[in-house]
Design an enzyme around this catalytic site. Sequence first.
Site, mmCIF file in Angstrom:
data_model
loop_
_atom_site.group_PDB
_atom_site.id
_atom_site.type_symbol
_atom_site.label_atom_id
_atom_site.label_comp_id
_atom_site.label_asym_id
_atom_site.label_seq_id
_atom_site.Cartn_x
_atom_site.Cartn_y
_atom_site.Cartn_z
ATOM 1 N N HIS A 58 0.869 -1.190 0.000
ATOM 2 C CA HIS A 58 0.000 0.000 0.000
ATOM 3 C C HIS A 58 0.901 1.234 0.000
ATOM 4 O O HIS A 58 1.636 1.466 0.963
ATOM 5 C CB HIS A 58 -0.910 0.003 1.229
ATOM 6 C CG HIS A 58 -1.876 -1.144 1.259
ATOM 7 N ND1 HIS A 58 -3.080 -1.120 0.584
ATOM 8 C CD2 HIS A 58 -1.802 -2.360 1.845
ATOM 9 C CE1 HIS A 58 -3.714 -2.278 0.781
ATOM 10 N NE2 HIS A 58 -2.957 -3.047 1.537
ATOM 11 N N ASN A 90 -6.471 0.595 -3.158
ATOM 12 C CA ASN A 90 -7.346 1.327 -2.228
ATOM 13 C C ASN A 90 -6.804 2.700 -1.861
ATOM 14 O O ASN A 90 -6.638 3.043 -0.699
ATOM 15 C CB ASN A 90 -7.637 0.491 -0.972
ATOM 16 C CG ASN A 90 -6.382 0.161 -0.162
ATOM 17 O OD1 ASN A 90 -5.280 0.193 -0.696
ATOM 18 N ND2 ASN A 90 -6.567 -0.149 1.101
ATOM 19 N N ASP A 150 -8.549 -5.185 -2.418
ATOM 20 C CA ASP A 150 -7.953 -5.415 -1.103
ATOM 21 C C ASP A 150 -8.297 -4.325 -0.096
ATOM 22 O O ASP A 150 -8.299 -3.142 -0.399
ATOM 23 C CB ASP A 150 -6.435 -5.539 -1.186
ATOM 24 C CG ASP A 150 -5.857 -5.856 0.182
ATOM 25 O OD1 ASP A 150 -6.235 -6.889 0.742
ATOM 26 O OD2 ASP A 150 -5.079 -5.049 0.706
ATOM 27 N N HIS A 177 -9.108 -10.464 -1.179
ATOM 28 C CA HIS A 177 -9.015 -10.252 0.269
ATOM 29 C C HIS A 177 -10.160 -11.077 0.848
ATOM 30 O O HIS A 177 -11.321 -10.656 0.808
ATOM 31 C CB HIS A 177 -9.156 -8.756 0.577
ATOM 32 C CG HIS A 177 -9.313 -8.426 2.026
ATOM 33 N ND1 HIS A 177 -8.391 -7.694 2.724
ATOM 34 C CD2 HIS A 177 -10.304 -8.716 2.906
ATOM 35 C CE1 HIS A 177 -8.811 -7.550 3.972
ATOM 36 N NE2 HIS A 177 -9.969 -8.163 4.111
ATOM 37 N N HIS A 230 -2.813 -12.490 1.812
ATOM 38 C CA HIS A 230 -2.595 -12.675 3.263
ATOM 39 C C HIS A 230 -3.389 -13.818 3.921
ATOM 40 O O HIS A 230 -4.236 -13.592 4.783
ATOM 41 C CB HIS A 230 -2.829 -11.374 4.032
ATOM 42 C CG HIS A 230 -4.013 -10.544 3.621
ATOM 43 N ND1 HIS A 230 -5.289 -11.058 3.485
ATOM 44 C CD2 HIS A 230 -4.109 -9.232 3.316
ATOM 45 C CE1 HIS A 230 -6.092 -10.090 3.134
ATOM 46 N NE2 HIS A 230 -5.431 -8.975 3.000
ATOM 47 N N ASN A 276 -5.601 -6.570 9.498
ATOM 48 C CA ASN A 276 -6.646 -7.352 8.831
ATOM 49 C C ASN A 276 -6.012 -8.164 7.716
ATOM 50 O O ASN A 276 -5.425 -7.582 6.804
ATOM 51 C CB ASN A 276 -7.692 -6.384 8.252
ATOM 52 C CG ASN A 276 -8.831 -7.121 7.562
ATOM 53 O OD1 ASN A 276 -8.725 -8.312 7.255
ATOM 54 N ND2 ASN A 276 -9.913 -6.417 7.290
ATOM 55 N N ASP A 303 2.042 -6.861 2.595
ATOM 56 C CA ASP A 303 0.871 -6.077 3.021
ATOM 57 C C ASP A 303 1.329 -4.825 3.775
ATOM 58 O O ASP A 303 0.727 -4.420 4.768
ATOM 59 C CB ASP A 303 -0.110 -6.913 3.857
ATOM 60 C CG ASP A 303 -1.467 -6.229 4.012
ATOM 61 O OD1 ASP A 303 -1.686 -5.155 3.406
ATOM 62 O OD2 ASP A 303 -2.328 -6.771 4.735
ATOM 63 N N HIS A 307 0.300 3.895 8.129
ATOM 64 C CA HIS A 307 -0.797 4.714 8.647
ATOM 65 C C HIS A 307 -0.233 5.896 9.410
ATOM 66 O O HIS A 307 0.748 5.754 10.164
ATOM 67 C CB HIS A 307 -1.698 3.899 9.581
ATOM 68 C CG HIS A 307 -2.599 2.949 8.871
ATOM 69 N ND1 HIS A 307 -3.546 3.360 7.945
ATOM 70 C CD2 HIS A 307 -2.698 1.600 8.930
ATOM 71 C CE1 HIS A 307 -4.195 2.293 7.480
ATOM 72 N NE2 HIS A 307 -3.694 1.211 8.051
HETATM 73 ZN ZN LIG Z 1 -6.208 -7.202 2.613
#
Ligand SMILES: [Zn+2]
Length: 425
Positions: A58, A90, A150, A177, A230, A276, A303, A307
Amino acid sequence: MTVYLIRNVSVVGGAPTDLLIRDGVVAETGAGLTAPDATVLDATGLVALPGLVDLHTHLREPGREDAETVESGSRAAALGGYTAVCAMANTSPVADTAGVVEQVWRLGREAGLVDVQPIGAVTVGLAGERLAELGAMADSAARVRIFSDDGHCVADPKLMRRALEYVKAFDGVVAQHAEEPRLTEGAQMHEGEVSTRLGLTGWPAVAEEAIIARDVLLAEHVGSRLHICHVSTAGSVEVLRHAKARGVKVTAEVTPHHLLLTDEKATTYDPVYKVNPPLRTAADIAALRAALAEGVIDIVATDHAPHAVEDKECEWAYARPGMLGLETALSIALDVLGPQWDLIAERMSRAPARIAGLDGHGLDPAPGVPANLTLVDPAARRVIEPAELASRSRNTPYARMTLPGRIVATFLRGEPTVLDGKAVR
Ligand SMILES: [Zn+2]
């Protein structure tokens, strides 16, 4: 272009040799090479791996540049030994059009630290209601081949079927996901003994396993490629084992944190451990490790989920799920697998490059091969200091832990992105 002569390096754990890098490729290998115009790097004691490839990153740009940018995430990746990362969709706006995936792809090229391969959303706005422009994204300059919502599960079986049918035309893959949303409403952590003790709503293993079971059957029915993001439970491993035995074209990933950390971490109430899918039990970890060694799980994917402080350093219930991963993944793999270099190269470079269809990546250093490689010092140990990470975020679950292995250098098409353990820019 600078010519590099890497002396005395063990290529994927083999006997020490020299590597000559010229014009973006490995020009020559062998003992005692000479090249008067080369910059010499003494790599005695180091291991050369094909540049790592992350199928699940991400990067947060566009939209949350306070948490990560394509450039800062690329730098973190290079420092972690990566030469290619697949950027999840995302973002804000969501990468569900040719325009957005081309923007991310272009930002990756401009940063020039790793190859950034955008992943396209399966559904418009990740809303799970109608298919995004899969064909337009595949035809765009970004040449998208992996599609994923995802963060969200493609829960509607009819939409999932149509997505699988659609991507078949260009040998694409849908990365799921796996989370049945009705079974995880309000979930805060793994459903089990610890969640009962803490009184937190649980995320049951079956919420993941039920979707994987459904989707491997759909993939078999349609004859398409499916990838499971994942994987976190022992039951999921059994479903995958069954599907692979049937010849279903399914691949699967496990994250470093699901190979190492258990749901007991939730007893600290430190939201850095909220993720998650959630951290599971020691029995799940044992099954995931065995599946990774055996090949039921194909790859390690980070993953990497940066944040901002305000989204993570708050009450557990309000914290966003996710952990950093790019700068520590190889160390965790080394910790978990030991110095099984061929297995590490397979799970962290060759197999992810194959799944993503990335040309020039996932190839062991050999004459004529693009010089996408990383040099690891397996004897080094380092203490993880969050403030020293290249990521814009600080949410690493490994803070102040001592981990084995250090990335000494990374080369992207013959140019160093990392030298002496530091990013070159
Ligand atoms: Zn995910």
